[in-house]
Scaffold this motif. Structure first.
Motif, PDB file in Angstrom:
ATOM      1  N   ILE A 123       0.827  -1.202   0.000  1.00 53.72           N
ATOM      2  CA  ILE A 123       0.000   0.000   0.000  1.00 53.72           C
ATOM      3  C   ILE A 123       0.862   1.253   0.000  1.00 53.72           C
ATOM      4  CG2 ILE A 123      -1.734   1.312   1.284  1.00 53.72           C
ATOM      5  CD1 ILE A 123      -2.797  -1.358   2.336  1.00 53.72           C
ATOM      6  N   TYR A 124       1.892   1.275   0.860  1.00 56.78           N
ATOM      7  CA  TYR A 124       2.752   2.462   0.945  1.00 56.78           C
ATOM      8  C   TYR A 124       4.094   2.036   1.508  1.00 56.78           C
ATOM      9  CZ  TYR A 124       4.869   6.698   2.838  1.00 56.78           C
ATOM     10  OH  TYR A 124       5.749   7.701   3.149  1.00 56.78           O
ATOM     11  N   ASN A 125       5.155   2.648   1.010  1.00 56.55           N
ATOM     12  CA  ASN A 125       6.476   2.554   1.635  1.00 56.55           C
ATOM     13  C   ASN A 125       7.195   3.864   1.425  1.00 56.55           C
ATOM     14  OD1 ASN A 125       8.681   2.175  -0.687  1.00 56.55           O
ATOM     15  ND2 ASN A 125       6.849   1.038  -1.285  1.00 56.55           N
ATOM     16  N   LEU A 146       0.219   7.036  11.316  1.00 59.02           N
ATOM     17  CA  LEU A 146       0.073   6.774   9.883  1.00 59.02           C
ATOM     18  C   LEU A 146      -1.277   6.128   9.583  1.00 59.02           C
ATOM     19  CD1 LEU A 146       3.655   5.428   9.037  1.00 59.02           C
ATOM     20  CD2 LEU A 146       2.698   7.661   8.448  1.00 59.02           C
ATOM     21  N   TYR A 147      -1.724   5.255  10.469  1.00 58.76           N
ATOM     22  CA  TYR A 147      -3.044   4.642  10.287  1.00 58.76           C
ATOM     23  C   TYR A 147      -4.150   5.696  10.387  1.00 58.76           C
ATOM     24  CZ  TYR A 147      -7.113   1.704  11.325  1.00 58.76           C
ATOM     25  OH  TYR A 147      -8.352   1.111  11.323  1.00 58.76           O
ATOM     26  N   MET A 148      -4.005   6.628  11.323  1.00 56.34           N
ATOM     27  CA  MET A 148      -4.976   7.716  11.440  1.00 56.34           C
ATOM     28  C   MET A 148      -4.975   8.590  10.190  1.00 56.34           C
ATOM     29  SD  MET A 148      -6.552   7.361  14.269  1.00 56.34           S
ATOM     30  CE  MET A 148      -6.413   6.529  15.842  1.00 56.34           C
ATOM     31  N   GLN A 149      -3.815   8.747   9.559  1.00 52.03           N
ATOM     32  CA  GLN A 149      -3.753   9.519   8.320  1.00 52.03           C
ATOM     33  C   GLN A 149      -4.547   8.837   7.208  1.00 52.03           C
ATOM     34  OE1 GLN A 149      -1.909  12.711   7.666  1.00 52.03           O
ATOM     35  NE2 GLN A 149      -3.507  12.440   6.132  1.00 52.03           N
ATOM     36  N   GLY A 173      -2.964  10.291  -4.206  1.00 51.96           N
ATOM     37  CA  GLY A 173      -2.864  11.703  -3.870  1.00 51.96           C
ATOM     38  C   GLY A 173      -2.535  11.972  -2.416  1.00 51.96           C
ATOM     39  N   THR A 174      -2.600  10.954  -1.563  1.00 50.43           N
ATOM     40  CA  THR A 174      -2.279  11.144  -0.143  1.00 50.43           C
ATOM     41  C   THR A 174      -0.848  10.740   0.195  1.00 50.43           C
ATOM     42  OG1 THR A 174      -3.080   8.927   0.443  1.00 50.43           O
ATOM     43  CG2 THR A 174      -4.679  10.728   0.470  1.00 50.43           C
ATOM     44  N   GLU A 175      -0.074  10.269  -0.797  1.00 54.38           N
ATOM     45  CA  GLU A 175       1.304   9.868  -0.511  1.00 54.38           C
ATOM     46  C   GLU A 175       2.136  11.015   0.057  1.00 54.38           C
ATOM     47  OE1 GLU A 175      -0.259   9.261  -3.301  1.00 54.38           O
ATOM     48  OE2 GLU A 175      -0.245   7.102  -3.674  1.00 54.38           O
ATOM     49  N   PRO A 176       1.983  12.254  -0.447  1.00 56.47           N
ATOM     50  CA  PRO A 176       2.754  13.345   0.168  1.00 56.47           C
ATOM     51  C   PRO A 176       2.427  13.551   1.643  1.00 56.47           C
ATOM     52  CG  PRO A 176       1.972  14.015  -1.991  1.00 56.47           C
ATOM     53  CD  PRO A 176       1.301  12.725  -1.674  1.00 56.47           C
ATOM     54  N   LEU A 177       1.169  13.350   2.037  1.00 61.14           N
ATOM     55  CA  LEU A 177       0.812  13.495   3.450  1.00 61.14           C
ATOM     56  C   LEU A 177       1.456  12.393   4.292  1.00 61.14           C
ATOM     57  CD1 LEU A 177      -2.992  14.365   3.131  1.00 61.14           C
ATOM     58  CD2 LEU A 177      -1.087  15.933   3.516  1.00 61.14           C
ATOM     59  N   LEU A 178       1.425  11.161   3.795  1.00 59.98           N
ATOM     60  CA  LEU A 178       2.049  10.054   4.522  1.00 59.98           C
ATOM     61  C   LEU A 178       3.562  10.236   4.604  1.00 59.98           C
ATOM     62  CD1 LEU A 178      -0.011   7.087   2.996  1.00 59.98           C
ATOM     63  CD2 LEU A 178      -0.122   7.911   5.356  1.00 59.98           C
ATOM     64  N   SER A 179       4.171  10.664   3.510  1.00 63.72           N
ATOM     65  CA  SER A 179       5.625  10.850   3.516  1.00 63.72           C
ATOM     66  C   SER A 179       6.043  12.003   4.418  1.00 63.72           C
ATOM     67  CB  SER A 179       6.120  11.096   2.086  1.00 63.72           C
ATOM     68  OG  SER A 179       5.882   9.966   1.268  1.00 63.72           O
ATOM     69  N   MET A 195      -0.819  18.384   7.627  1.00 67.41           N
ATOM     70  CA  MET A 195      -1.414  18.753   6.341  1.00 67.41           C
ATOM     71  C   MET A 195      -1.115  20.204   5.974  1.00 67.41           C
ATOM     72  SD  MET A 195      -5.455  18.629   5.309  1.00 67.41           S
ATOM     73  CE  MET A 195      -5.559  16.914   5.781  1.00 67.41           C
ATOM     74  N   LEU A 196      -1.113  21.084   6.984  1.00 70.18           N
ATOM     75  CA  LEU A 196      -0.974  22.507   6.698  1.00 70.18           C
ATOM     76  C   LEU A 196       0.477  22.956   6.587  1.00 70.18           C
ATOM     77  CD1 LEU A 196      -3.712  24.024   9.029  1.00 70.18           C
ATOM     78  CD2 LEU A 196      -3.914  23.288   6.651  1.00 70.18           C
ATOM     79  N   PHE A 197       1.341  22.449   7.483  1.00 70.15           N
ATOM     80  CA  PHE A 197       2.684  23.014   7.596  1.00 70.15           C
ATOM     81  C   PHE A 197       3.795  22.086   7.125  1.00 70.15           C
ATOM     82  CE2 PHE A 197       0.062  25.040  10.878  1.00 70.15           C
ATOM     83  CZ  PHE A 197       0.212  26.367  10.515  1.00 70.15           C
ATOM     84  N   GLU A 198       3.517  20.799   6.928  1.00 67.16           N
ATOM     85  CA  GLU A 198       4.558  19.877   6.473  1.00 67.16           C
ATOM     86  C   GLU A 198       4.385  19.527   5.000  1.00 67.16           C
ATOM     87  OE1 GLU A 198       7.107  19.202   8.205  1.00 67.16           O
ATOM     88  OE2 GLU A 198       6.413  20.025  10.114  1.00 67.16           O
ATOM     89  N   ALA A 199       3.179  19.118   4.614  1.00 62.09           N
ATOM     90  CA  ALA A 199       2.919  18.796   3.209  1.00 62.09           C
ATOM     91  C   ALA A 199       2.747  20.082   2.406  1.00 62.09           C
ATOM     92  CB  ALA A 199       1.669  17.916   3.091  1.00 62.09           C
ATOM     93  N   GLU A 200       3.109  20.015   1.126  1.00 63.97           N
ATOM     94  CA  GLU A 200       3.083  21.200   0.280  1.00 63.97           C
ATOM     95  C   GLU A 200       1.746  21.392  -0.424  1.00 63.97           C
ATOM     96  OE1 GLU A 200       5.413  23.335   0.163  1.00 63.97           O
ATOM     97  OE2 GLU A 200       7.051  22.264   1.158  1.00 63.97           O
TER      98      GLU A 200
END
Length: 648
Positions: free
Chosen positions: A245-247, A316-319, A347-353, A429-434
């Motif tokens: 799913i994600y790495n 990460l699960y909550m994300q 589209g959520t990979e940037p948030l997880l990363s 979401m607001l300050f880390e992801a672009e």
């Protein structure tokens, strides 16, 4: 034969046996003492009186005694211990394993190095009267180890928490501390350094570099695998059917074999009805979190505990839930367990990363499960609270003012509060992801806040206000993402966009009119305070103070000691170690004092607060304790400035 003639053999026998000086047994000696008490008057009688006594009444002769210069004293029930010619020991009673003037150094490879102290130290003087009780007496010389010292005082509910640490650590400098400092001066820091940690953190700046793409021919596969294994931390998310799913690092084709091995190991233990939670392999710690149809795996070489890694996996699960909600996630896998979840999460990979990278860099908010607030005056914060209350609309559920990633004000329902994990998702979401900031000045975002309700969506209106909009440079450069003010308005109605936009305009206008916006911008530009601003001349380089009741923390600036990314990661690793020790499953520590080659640190946990502070490698223990006390007193005094008490 006359009596005089009969007495000669007795005297002769007595003189012949006298040089042997055999020590009688305890029973014979007791009998001898008994006869001695009975026959003392007969010894003082004249010799002629013996002629009148018959042989039948004569007691047996006394056993020979060694000649002593001292006169006969009153008998004692036990024989006195003879004076020993054995030389006296050089050390007094102590719990130390070795002498205090000899240093034995153990290394990770099992070797040892023995050296003499840099200066002569007298043997420790230990009193057994205070042994086993720290609070009853001051710490004496020789009671301190040269590496790690932990204390466990008991804090009463009505005790004076400000003076507790002083009673434990506020003693004078001990010889054990002097020994360590002397050894540091003599051997240097490098010999005491943990080379393994230095090797792990080598080139840490490259930890977040993206891996190259895999060639179609696969010629660079080995090179990419070496790059992948060189990363200090990995996060893997896969389904129970083994679907990736994600790495965080590398694409799925590169590490598909590793994902298959992980899924096989987890399934083996689940088949045996024994859930696998973690294991160690290849110098890395594997932590596993099973959440319904998902397996989340953290692989870390940074020395974090299993509980700390599972908190990160849970975030990460909550994300994921914030995007899908729990009912939708369950429905997807109940119909088709082998579903590829990457498409619904596209589209959520940037948030997880971004969230995963914050864990790798070190996140105090995640570690302490608390939120950091912006430090302003109580009266100024109340004005902002009142503004949000006066301008609120009917569909508003939560209203927040956030500045530089720190909370300024909150308006909420009376019986509902925002969970720190939900705030962490919002801040990420607001300050880390672009993505959100790139969307412009305002955004309308549907999201699920699992801490509030994991079964449905809320709708968040976000508006950024540049804190330097009145100070734009000639090049047109704006503020960084950590210097921005954002107004967040959350509603349960998806039709409330225009109502929330109007509320945002009214709130910003009122904050500008009453001067609150200028105060917020000024606080952001001023940055965090310095440790020396609180305790002038303190040995502290950094600290984190958490208020348990308010679920918030405060800390000084990282500058000037922790400017680089590597320095901050080392600092957060130290906080991770302190937190793991005092929060271990079977630990009952209240104060933990740790000495390492490059720092001296302290963890202090009470029912009211938690304090973690770090000083330099040669910091005085007494000075460290005094500084910790002063930080606690300052935090209790400034509580309504550094924390949001209650909210609006």
């Amino acid at each position: 034969m006359s009596d005089a003639t009969k007495s000669e053999p007795d005297e002769t026998n007595g003189r012949a046996e006298e040089p042997q000086q055999q020590v009688p047994s305890e029973s014979s000696h007791s009998k001898a003492l008994h006869h001695l008490r009975l026959d003392i008057p007969s010894i003082e009688e004249p010799a002629g009186s013996k002629d009148e006594a018959s042989e039948e009444e004569r007691p047996p002769p006394l056993p020979p005694r060694p000649l002593r210069k001292a006169s006969v004293v009153a008998p004692t029930p036990f024989p006195s211990t003879p004076t020993s010619t054995r030389p006296r020991l050089q050390a007094t009673a102590t719990t130390a394993v070795s002498r205090t003037d000899i240093h034995t150094h153990s290394f990770q490879d099992g070797s040892r190095e023995t050296s003499a102290a840099s200066k002569h130290l007298s043997p420790p003087t230990t009193s057994w009267g205070g042994w086993g009780s720290i609070r009853r007496s001051k710490i004496r010389d020789g009671d301190e180890s040269a590496s790690i010292r932990s204390y466990a005082p008991t804090l009463g509910t009505g005790g004076d928490v400000e003076s507790l640490l002083g009673n434990v650590l506020g003693s004078e400098q001990t010889s054990g501390w002097d020994i360590l400092n002397g050894q540091l001066e003599e051997t240097g820091f490098q010999q005491l350094d943990d080379s393994g940690d230095e090797a792990i953190l080598h080139d840490f700046d490259q930890e977040f570099d993206e891996l190259d793409s895999l060639d179609a021919s696969g010629d660079n596969e080995e090179k990419l695998l070496n790059q992948w294994t060189s990363k200090r931390k990995h996060f893997l998310i896969l389904s129970s059917a083994g679907k990736p799913i994600y790495n965080r690092h590398g694409d799925d084709n590169l590490i598909s074999g590793y994902i298959g091995v992980v899924q096989t190991i987890i399934s083996f233990y689940e088949g045996a009805q024994d859930q696998l939670k973690g294991f160690t392999a290849g110098g890395a710690r594997f932590a596993i979190l099973a959440q319904g149809p998902l397996y989340l795996v953290a692989i870390s070489k940074l020395g974090e505990s299993d509980s700390q890694l599972r908190v990160q996996l849970d975030a990460l699960y909550m994300q994921i839930l914030s995007t899908l909600t729990l009912p939708k996630l369950t429905h997807i896998f109940s119909n088709r367990p082998s579903t590829d979840l990457r498409r619904p999460l596209q589209g959520t990979e940037p948030l997880l990363s971004a969230l995963a990278d914050s864990f790798t860099r070190g996140s105090p908010s995640t570690l302490f499960s608390a939120v950091e607030s912006l430090k302003i005056r109580k009266s100024h914060r109340e004005v902002i609270h009142n503004t949000l209350l006066q301008k609120r609309c009917g569909s508003l559920l939560y209203g927040l003012v956030v500045a530089g990633g720190r909370l300024v004000s909150v308006v909420r329902p009376r019986r509902h509060s925002l969970h720190p994990s939900d705030l962490q998702l919002i801040f990420n979401m607001l300050f880390e992801a672009e993505g959100v900031k790139a969307g412009g000045g305002e955004n309308w975002i549907p999201l699920c806040l699992p801490g509030f309700n994991k079964n449905g969506y809320l709708y968040m209106y976000v508006s950024f206000i540049d804190s330097h909009e009145d100070e734009q440079s000639e090049e047109g450069g704006g503020a960084s993402r950590h210097d921005e003010v954002a107004v967040l308005l959350i509603s349960a109605s998806k039709e409330s966009f225009y109502d929330l936009r109007q509320m945002r305009d009214d709130v910003v206008e009122e904050l500008e009119r009453n001067g609150s916006m200028a105060i917020i911008k000024s606080a952001i530009r001023a940055g965090r305070f310095q440790a020396t601003d609180i305790v002038p001349g303190t040995v502290l380089r950094h600290f984190i103070y958490k208020s348990k009741a308010n679920v918030q923390f405060t800390m000084p600036s990282y500058e000037p000691h922790y400017i680089t990314l590597l320095a901050r990661r080392k600092l957060l690793s130290l906080y991770h170690n302190l937190h793991a020790v005092v929060h271990a499953k079977n630990a009952h520590l209240k104060v933990h004092h740790c000495i390492s080659w490059d720092s001296v640190s302290l963890a202090w946990v009470t029912p009211v607060f938690e304090l973690y502070c770090v000083a330099g490698p040669k910091a005085n223990r007494n000075a460290l304790a005094q500084s910790a006390n002063k930080v606690v007193q300052w935090a209790r005094r400034e509580e309504e400035r550094i924390f949001i008490i209650g909210g609006a």
